[in-house]
Scaffold this active site. Structure first.
Site, PDB file in Angstrom:
ATOM      1  N   PHE A  83       0.962  -0.665  -0.202  1.00 45.87           N
ATOM      2  CA  PHE A  83       0.270  -0.303   0.055  1.00 45.87           C
ATOM      3  C   PHE A  83       1.243   1.386  -0.119  1.00 45.87           C
ATOM      4  CE2 PHE A  83      -2.052   2.827   2.476  1.00 45.87           C
ATOM      5  CZ  PHE A  83      -3.271   3.305   2.167  1.00 45.87           C
ATOM      6  N   GLU A 135       4.672   8.976   0.972  1.00 44.60           N
ATOM      7  CA  GLU A 135       6.112   9.510   0.458  1.00 44.60           C
ATOM      8  C   GLU A 135       7.400  10.221   1.520  1.00 44.60           C
ATOM      9  OE1 GLU A 135       4.583  12.723  -2.491  1.00 44.60           O
ATOM     10  OE2 GLU A 135       3.378  10.854  -4.181  1.00 44.60           O
ATOM     11  N   TRP A 156       8.968   4.252   2.463  1.00 49.20           N
ATOM     12  CA  TRP A 156       8.339   3.179   3.797  1.00 49.20           C
ATOM     13  C   TRP A 156       7.513   1.868   3.293  1.00 49.20           C
ATOM     14  CZ3 TRP A 156      12.171   3.071   7.627  1.00 49.20           C
ATOM     15  CH2 TRP A 156      12.690   4.697   7.869  1.00 49.20           C
ATOM     16  N   ARG A 212      12.804 -16.116  38.354  1.00 49.82           N
ATOM     17  CA  ARG A 212      14.137 -16.050  39.577  1.00 49.82           C
ATOM     18  C   ARG A 212      14.357 -15.181  40.442  1.00 49.82           C
ATOM     19  NH1 ARG A 212      19.373 -15.317  38.296  1.00 49.82           N
ATOM     20  NH2 ARG A 212      19.754 -13.252  38.102  1.00 49.82           N
ATOM     21  N   GLN A 230       8.130  -6.019  46.146  1.00 52.21           N
ATOM     22  CA  GLN A 230       6.526  -4.678  46.166  1.00 52.21           C
ATOM     23  C   GLN A 230       7.206  -4.369  44.843  1.00 52.21           C
ATOM     24  OE1 GLN A 230       6.112  -2.459  49.549  1.00 52.21           O
ATOM     25  NE2 GLN A 230       4.987  -3.499  50.449  1.00 52.21           N
ATOM     26  N   GLY A 255      15.673  -7.823  33.921  1.00 50.97           N
ATOM     27  CA  GLY A 255      17.407  -7.519  34.635  1.00 50.97           C
ATOM     28  C   GLY A 255      17.814  -8.052  32.739  1.00 50.97           C
ATOM     29  N   GLU A 286       0.933   3.701  10.610  1.00 52.28           N
ATOM     30  CA  GLU A 286      -0.552   4.618  10.260  1.00 52.28           C
ATOM     31  C   GLU A 286      -1.248   5.873  11.646  1.00 52.28           C
ATOM     32  OE1 GLU A 286      -3.153   2.524   9.444  1.00 52.28           O
ATOM     33  OE2 GLU A 286      -1.666   0.442   8.939  1.00 52.28           O
TER      34      GLU A 286
END
Ligand code: TGC
Ligand code: FAD
Length: 392
Positions: A136, A140, A169, A276, A287, A347, A371
């Site tokens: 599509f 430009e 693109w 972990r 927490q 991590g 979009e």
């Protein structure tokens, strides 16, 4: 890459709102992603290559034209089914979802809505089966957020049109068989044209060095005096509203797709937080990590409800463009923030290809840009609620 142990979160029992057909369609897409996408996608993203072998599977799960009527080769499904398919595919990878979005909403949709009966019969069944792939061309080099300024143009030469210009693109461009291209006529009115690979003067160079959507092929569409047969013009809608109408359909699919990427990041981080151990405890017992997870599931749930309600409005043909903008903007932003938080929860492991999170995070940088950018969708909401146009 780690085995795919994905379990979809459904904190508010939204599944109760789905029909049995919705659940079956989603299950088949989910199963396909686990079997055919998860084991290979990291390698293809690392190689920056689109895995062409998945095209057949995408067609089989109904990802090409889910809502296009069966007489044209589509699956004839409702809008919630379309959304669920996009969600499951993007759970695997946003680049794979891009390929399906472009094929369905940006290539099949305009041919179905704005094309002739001959064009529908010629192109739609081949696009639905994946025999042909489409792209599509709206953006430009000098006209991205402002597509109305486009300079790609065609002249009436009597027995054909002569097309000149360039699009940048463009997802799927390097391997597309057909391209739906938006260009101005001699009066400056925007029309859609179907361009086929092989037309003299039409080329599709690939764009390299992307850090995002690496498993999706992106490129240019270049038109150098391309002779286009007159029967390739889409006659039934003209003006900028024609391509923007296609974008409404694709943006709606993205609002669902982004939930898939977010669910995958959340599910990965939740599982990791239970396994972990640091300071003698699973990190999920701290927490700060619980705050991250609790906020993620809250935001995913809100996005799921937004997408579901938008799907109902779409099914009733009542969804406005501004409502679609809100959902695209909110859900992609939600997903990218969750990807960043989830990445931190893993991590150092979070930056590796052992887990999908970093790939989702990088992909979502494109999704938040294409979009309509995050800012453009905010301005669409702003215009809708105030009546003042802040674009210009
Ligand atoms: P404006 O004057 O507002 O509107 C021009 C005409 O269009 C109508 N319209 C729409 N129609 C249908 N759906 C929509 N969402 C519409 N928005 C506007 C409008 O009513 C008007 O019609 P008429 O009959 O009066 O002429 O246009 P503008 O020039 O001010 O621009 C408005 C703006 C900025 C919102 C719009 O141009 C825009 O959305 N810009 C963002 C561009 C964009 O989204 N590009 C996407 C390119 S495709 C892509 O990214 C594919 S990625 C695929 C993948 O890999 O998944
Ligand atoms: P610009 O429009 O130059 O914007 C730059 C910045 O300025 C943005 O932050 C934007 O929000 C901001 N900005 C612009 N105007 C305003 C304003 N009025 N007010 C405030 N801020 C503003 N296009 C296609 O046609 N087909 C495709 O298949 C396709 N696939 C894509 C695939 C990928 C991977 C990517 C990255 C892009 C793709 N696009 C495609 C293009 C995409 O739609 C554009 O990149 C997007 O619309 C933004 O245009 P731009 O990149 O030119 O940015």
């Amino acid at each position: 890459m780690k085995p795919d142990l994905f379990e979809a979160p459904d904190y508010y029992n939204i599944d109760d709102l789905l029909t049995e057909e919705h659940k079956l369609i989603r299950a088949s897409a989910r199963e396909w992603v686990k079997r055919d996408i998860s084991p290979i996608i990291e390698d293809y993203a690392q190689k920056a290559e689109f895995p062409k072998q998945i095209i057949k599977g995408l067609a089989e799960i109904g990802a090409f034209g889910p809502y296009i009527p069966e007489e044209y080769g589509g699956a004839g499904l409702d809008q919630i089914s379309y959304g669920l398919i996009m969600q499951e595919i993007e759970r695997g990878d946003s680049g794979v979802r891009s390929t399906a979005s472009v094929q369905s909403s940006l290539v099949m949709y305009p041919i179905w809505k704005y094309g002739t009966e001959e064009q529908r019969h010629k192109y739609l069944p081949k696009l639905a089966s994946g025999e042909w792939m489409g792209s599509f061309g709206l953006t430009e080099p000098d006209h991205g957020s402002n597509p109305g300024g486009m300079t790609t143009n065609y002249k009436d030469m009597g027995d054909h049109y002569l097309l000149n210009g360039a699009k940048l693109w463009i997802s799927n461009s390097p391997f597309c068989n057909v391209a739906v291209v938006w260009a101005k006529n001699e009066e400056g009115r925007i029309h859609g044209l179907i361009i086929e690979r092989g037309m003299e003067g039409f080329s599709t160079p690939e764009t390299h060095n992307k850090w995002s959507l690496r498993a999706s092929a992106t490129g240019e569409l270049i038109f150098d005096n391309v002779k286009v047969p007159k029967e390739n013009l889409l006659p039934n809608k003209t003006g900028l509203g024609a391509p923007l109408g296609c974008l409404d359909s694709a943006r709606y699919g993205i609002a669902w797709g982004a939930i898939g990427a977010a669910m995958d990041c959340y599910d990965t981080a939740l599982r990791y937080s239970k396994e972990r151990i640091q300071f003698g405890k699973p990190i999920g017992a701290f927490q700060l990590q619980q705050k991250k997870l609790a906020e993620m599931i809250t935001e995913i749930t809100k996005a799921q409800l937004l997408a579901f309600r938008l799907g109902q409005l779409k099914n009733d043909d009542k969804a406005t463009s501004a409502q679609i903008s809100m959902a695209k903007r909110n859900n992609v932003d939600m997903a990218i923030k969750i990807a960043r938080e989830a990445r931190q929860m893993l991590g150092g492991m979070g930056i590796t290809g052992e887990y999908s999170i970093m790939r989702h995070m990088m992909n979502l940088e494109s999704v938040i840009t294409y979009e309509g950018t995050h800012d453009i969708h905010l301005l669409i909401t702003g215009l809708d609620i105030t009546g003042f146009n802040a674009f210009k």
